[in-house]
Enzyme design. Structure first.
Site, PDB file in Angstrom:
ATOM      1  N   ASN A  83      -6.161  -2.729   1.936  1.00 19.73           N
ATOM      2  CA  ASN A  83      -6.076  -4.176   2.066  1.00 19.73           C
ATOM      3  C   ASN A  83      -7.482  -4.743   2.146  1.00 19.73           C
ATOM      4  O   ASN A  83      -8.403  -4.082   2.614  1.00 19.73           O
ATOM      5  CB  ASN A  83      -5.321  -4.571   3.338  1.00 19.73           C
ATOM      6  CG  ASN A  83      -3.826  -4.421   3.204  1.00 19.73           C
ATOM      7  OD1 ASN A  83      -3.290  -4.329   2.112  1.00 19.73           O
ATOM      8  ND2 ASN A  83      -3.141  -4.380   4.332  1.00 19.73           N
ATOM      9  N   ARG A 115       0.826  -1.213   0.000  1.00 16.11           N
ATOM     10  CA  ARG A 115       0.000   0.000   0.000  1.00 16.11           C
ATOM     11  C   ARG A 115       0.853   1.252   0.000  1.00 16.11           C
ATOM     12  O   ARG A 115       0.558   2.205  -0.730  1.00 16.11           O
ATOM     13  CB  ARG A 115      -0.964   0.007   1.187  1.00 16.11           C
ATOM     14  CG  ARG A 115      -2.099  -0.988   1.026  1.00 16.11           C
ATOM     15  CD  ARG A 115      -3.018  -0.984   2.223  1.00 16.11           C
ATOM     16  NE  ARG A 115      -2.232  -1.292   3.422  1.00 16.11           N
ATOM     17  CZ  ARG A 115      -2.586  -0.967   4.657  1.00 16.11           C
ATOM     18  NH1 ARG A 115      -3.720  -0.337   4.886  1.00 16.11           N
ATOM     19  NH2 ARG A 115      -1.836  -1.289   5.683  1.00 16.11           N
TER      20      ARG A 115
END
Length: 93
Positions: free
Chosen positions: A38, A20
């Site tokens: 996520n 990320r």
């Protein structure tokens, strides 16, 4: 240049490897807006929006991601553009 938006579902070893953070940095570098998060199933989900060439470049780079990631596949879908102003990391769903 026309603005395009793409929804990406990234599968493989993509959690716990800074994917990320890499996504946010890469999107900023390419001038893209959108978000990344996520998923409880172990995948990473992202929406990237910007110039078509930059979105395509992002998607190509996402197949590698950060060094510890092992991307198995990316499912990509073109979607309607939304007026995002930045690229952000969102909470897990």
């Amino acid at each position: 240049m026309p603005v395009v938006a793409r929804h990406l579902m990234i599968h493989g070893r993509v959690q716990g490897v800074w994917y990320r953070a890499w996504t946010v940095d890469t999107a900023h570098r390419l001038g893209l807006v959108g978000w990344v998060r996520n998923r409880a199933d172990g995948s990473v989900e992202a929406v990237v929006e910007g110039e078509e060439a930059a979105v395509g470049q992002f998607q190509a780079l996402a197949h590698d991601g950060p060094i510890a990631a092992k991307v198995a596949r990316i499912d990509a879908t073109d979607i309607a553009a939304t007026p995002f102003t930045t690229f952000e990391k969102r909470p897990t769903v």
